[in-house]
Design an enzyme around this catalytic site. Structure first.
Site, short mmCIF file in Angstrom:
data_model
loop_
_atom_site.label_atom_id
_atom_site.label_comp_id
_atom_site.label_asym_id
_atom_site.label_seq_id
_atom_site.Cartn_x
_atom_site.Cartn_y
_atom_site.Cartn_z
N CYS B 31 -1.53 -10.49 8.28
CA CYS B 31 -2.62 -11.39 8.63
C CYS B 31 -2.33 -12.82 8.16
CB CYS B 31 -3.91 -10.84 8.04
SG CYS B 31 -5.31 -11.95 8.23
N CYS B 34 -4.79 -14.63 5.77
CA CYS B 34 -4.75 -14.06 4.42
C CYS B 34 -3.65 -14.72 3.60
CB CYS B 34 -4.47 -12.55 4.46
SG CYS B 34 -5.70 -11.61 5.35
#
Lengths: 172, 107
Positions: B31, B34
């Site tokens: 991700c 993230c």
């Protein structure tokens, strides 16, 4: 493939995957996490309109099949529909992307039928290998009320008729 | 303090039920957002004013029990817990809001 499911049958159990909508997905501040929808658990006691398309973003599905469902959302809701969902063989990430592209927000669930397993159980899969698409879901629409099929129609040709929003609304 | 990884569901339950406030970062290796926010979270964990808060992270792919239990729908998701109660939550890589979540633990 010819449908083996008919009106009055109880839908077989199955699992779809999807990425739930959240506004942060639109701003690219977050990544969606695929989660599971279990048919016999999550759709028990609900009136669901489910329509299937051979492919997200593909011409007919994108232009003629999905948009009318979005436009008529309020009408579906006024007829007591708890959930509208579109399903395809595409994975949950593609379905989430398509949903965001179309601005669906949380109005219509964009589901993936992993390996077309559930649609196959109902005889609603379609071999589009000749078009290099592999096995897809046929173009169909169903009204499922408390897990019982009230309407199921597969599109006979390339146009959107019996699986379209208008046809389904008329049956609610 | 450094951000510690939670490696099991049992460990998670112990941590969130503890008396010290904690903030947990639910993330995934794949991700992008993230990866952007994790150094920000690390820096917050090193600030003296937040020494009263414990910082943790959970890899949602490795710890699917934990992420299912708390209902992670998108990442990063930051959740504050104390004594078994869930506090503020943030979904998305928003640095300013993240600081607010951490600050809410010592308010």
């Amino acid at each position: 493939m010819a449908p083996t499911i008919k009106v009055g049958d109880t839908v077989p159990d199955g699992t779809f995957t999807y990425i739930p909508y959240s506004p942060e997905l639109d701003s690219h501040a977050a990544c969606g996490v695929p989660t599971k929808l279990n048919i016999s658990k999550d759709w028990k006691g609900k009136k669901v309109v489910l329509f299937a398309v051979p492919g997200a973003f593909t011409p007919t599905c994108h232009v003629n099949h999905l948009p009318p469902y979005v436009e008529k959302y309020d009408e579906f809701k006024s007829k007591g529909v708890d959930q509208i969902a579109v399903v395809a063989a595409n994975d949950a990430f593609v379905m989430s992307g398509w949903g965001r592209f179309e601005g669906l927000k949380d109005k219509i669930l964009t589901l993936s039928d992993p390996n077309v397993e559930w649609s196959k159980k109902l005889g609603l899969d379609l071999d589009l290998s000749a078009l290099a698409f592999g096995i897809r879901t046929a173009r169909y629409a169903m009204i499922i009320d408390d897990l019982v099929v009230k309407y199921v129609e597969v599109e006979p040709g390339t146009e959107v008729t019996v699986s379209g929003a208008e046809a389904v609304l008329a049956k609610l | 303090m450094v951000v510690k990884e939670i490696k099991s569901y049992e460990e998670f339950k112990q941590i969130i039920n503890g008396s010290k406030p904690v903030v947990v970062d639910f993330w995934a290796t794949w991700c992008g957002p993230c990866r952007f926010i994790s150094p920000v979270f690390e820096k917050l964990s090193e600030r003296d004013e937040f020494s009263g808060v414990d910082f943790y992270k959970v890899d949602v792919d490795e710890q699917s029990d934990i992420s299912q239990e708390v209902g992670i729908r998108a990442m990063p998701t930051f959740m504050a817990f104390q004594g078994g109660e869930k506090g503020k939550q943030l979904v998305g890589a928003n640095s300013a809001e993240l600081e607010n979540v951490v600050r809410s633990c010592i308010a």
